[in-house]
Design an enzyme around this catalytic site. Structure first.
Site, short mmCIF file in Angstrom:
data_model
loop_
_atom_site.label_atom_id
_atom_site.label_comp_id
_atom_site.label_asym_id
_atom_site.label_seq_id
_atom_site.Cartn_x
_atom_site.Cartn_y
_atom_site.Cartn_z
N ASP A 95 17.52 -28.27 19.64
CA ASP A 95 17.92 -29.40 20.04
C ASP A 95 17.17 -30.45 20.46
O ASP A 95 17.58 -31.10 21.51
CB ASP A 95 18.95 -29.08 20.98
CG ASP A 95 19.83 -28.18 20.78
OD1 ASP A 95 19.99 -27.58 19.60
OD2 ASP A 95 20.95 -27.82 21.61
N VAL B 102 14.91 -27.80 23.92
CA VAL B 102 15.26 -28.20 25.18
C VAL B 102 17.06 -27.87 25.22
O VAL B 102 17.59 -27.63 24.03
CB VAL B 102 15.38 -29.58 25.38
CG1 VAL B 102 14.04 -30.02 25.64
CG2 VAL B 102 16.08 -30.31 24.37
N THR B 103 17.61 -27.45 26.44
CA THR B 103 16.88 -27.25 27.50
C THR B 103 16.65 -25.94 27.97
O THR B 103 17.48 -24.99 27.39
CB THR B 103 17.60 -27.95 28.89
OG1 THR B 103 18.81 -27.25 28.98
CG2 THR B 103 17.66 -29.48 28.70
N CYS C 137 20.35 -24.02 26.22
CA CYS C 137 20.46 -23.72 24.82
C CYS C 137 19.30 -22.86 24.43
O CYS C 137 19.30 -22.24 23.66
CB CYS C 137 20.48 -25.10 23.93
SG CYS C 137 22.23 -25.82 23.93
N GLN D 70 11.06 -7.54 33.86
CA GLN D 70 11.40 -6.21 33.41
C GLN D 70 10.79 -5.72 32.34
O GLN D 70 11.32 -5.10 31.50
CB GLN D 70 12.99 -6.15 33.47
CG GLN D 70 13.56 -6.48 34.84
CD GLN D 70 15.03 -6.43 34.89
OE1 GLN D 70 15.67 -5.42 34.81
NE2 GLN D 70 15.54 -7.79 34.71
N LYS E 295 26.19 -23.28 22.59
CA LYS E 295 24.67 -23.51 23.36
C LYS E 295 23.74 -22.52 22.43
O LYS E 295 22.69 -22.91 22.54
CB LYS E 295 24.77 -23.02 24.59
CG LYS E 295 25.67 -23.93 25.58
CD LYS E 295 25.45 -25.45 25.48
CE LYS E 295 26.31 -26.03 26.46
NZ LYS E 295 26.26 -27.61 26.07
N LYS F 194 25.00 -26.59 15.35
CA LYS F 194 25.49 -25.56 16.22
C LYS F 194 26.62 -26.00 17.15
O LYS F 194 26.25 -26.78 17.92
CB LYS F 194 24.52 -24.62 17.04
CG LYS F 194 23.72 -25.41 17.86
CD LYS F 194 22.51 -24.32 18.59
CE LYS F 194 21.80 -25.05 19.65
NZ LYS F 194 22.53 -25.66 20.64
N GLU G 199 22.58 -29.50 18.43
CA GLU G 199 23.93 -29.19 19.27
C GLU G 199 25.02 -30.35 18.65
O GLU G 199 24.64 -31.40 18.78
CB GLU G 199 23.91 -29.42 20.66
CG GLU G 199 25.13 -28.89 21.51
CD GLU G 199 25.35 -28.66 22.96
OE1 GLU G 199 24.09 -28.57 23.56
OE2 GLU G 199 26.46 -28.55 23.45
C1 C5J Z 1 20.93 -27.89 25.53
C2 C5J Z 1 22.80 -28.82 27.09
N1 C5J Z 1 20.58 -28.31 24.50
N2 C5J Z 1 21.94 -28.85 28.07
N3 C5J Z 1 22.32 -28.46 25.65
O1 C5J Z 1 20.49 -27.42 26.22
O2 C5J Z 1 24.04 -28.96 26.92
#
Ligand code: C5J
Length: 221
Positions: free
Chosen positions: A23, A156-157, A161, A201, A131, A128, A71
């Site tokens: 994204d 990001v972020t 996502c 872990q 997320k 997509k 996205e």
């Molecule tokens: C992504 C969002 N790409 N934060 N989208 O992380 O809505």
């Protein structure tokens, strides 16, 4: 190839590994886009562009497969559940006209990947609706067809996502590594926490390493 990573060394074969950039879209990263209208400081996200561009160029030169995600929803929003569109009662919803066209709609200017990281021929581009990069996209089948078993993540972020996609990939059996300097959040504490929880872990979701370690191993210091 074997590189230093956390929580321990990460081994991969370029021919079976894809770089997945999540994204890196104008609406999230550029000033004047959707992210900024939500009150976010997009400079934080812009700051990872040079490192991500170096990683992308090095990976392309090494002949590795690249996957870009966006996205993005269909113009009729048939793939956007009301729960997603209405959550939080935002002033600008998915599908509304924002500063760079309709928010998170396929084909709109703000929905494009930023010029610095624009896909080139032969690279996979996935739109997509969720997320995660695997939900309703066919990405798993595309990767399986190409024999991909390892994924290097940036984008990001981090905690939304990127982390969702990494967890989806982990559940599908991929060996995942997060490129620490090629991912960012509007909330630095959330990025730090996501990086920690991915590699905690014994690498419960995967590995993390700076892109410079990868590039050095590829002969691009
Ligand atoms: C992504 C969002 N790409 N934060 N989208 O992380 O809505």
């Amino acid at each position: 190839m074997n590189i230093e990573a956390l929580p321990f060394a990460y081994e991969f074969d370029i021919a079976r590994t894809a770089l997945v950039l999540i994204d890196m879209q104008r609406d999230f990263i550029e000033p004047g886009g959707f992210g900024e209208t939500l009150g976010n400081d997009v400079a934080l996200l812009e700051a990872i562009v040079p490192a991500t561009q170096r990683m992308l160029e090095g990976w392309r030169q090494a002949g590795g497969l690249v996957v870009h995600t966006r996205e993005a929803h269909k113009p009729d929003l048939s793939d956007c559940p009301p729960a997603k569109r209405n959550r939080g009662n935002p002033s600008l919803r998915i599908g509304d006209v924002g500063p760079m066209g309709r928010i998170l709609v396929i084909g709109e200017p703000g929905n494009q990947i930023i010029d610095a990281l624009a896909p080139v021929e032969g690279e996979i581009v996935v739109d997509k609706p969720g997320k995660g990069a695997f939900y309703a996209t066919g990405l798993h089948e595309m990767l399986k067809r190409r024999g991909i078993t390892h994924l290097l993540f940036g984008g990001v972020t981090t905690e939304v996502c990127v982390q969702t996609s990494m967890r989806e990939a982990n559940d599908r059996g991929y060996e995942c590594l997060l490129l620490e300097d090629c991912t960012e959040s509007y909330f630095p504490a959330f990025k730090a926490a996501a990086v920690e929880m991915i590699r905690a872990q014994g690498g419960i979701v995967g590995w993390t390493a700076p892109s410079t370690t990868l590039l050095a191993a590829l002969g691009h210091p």
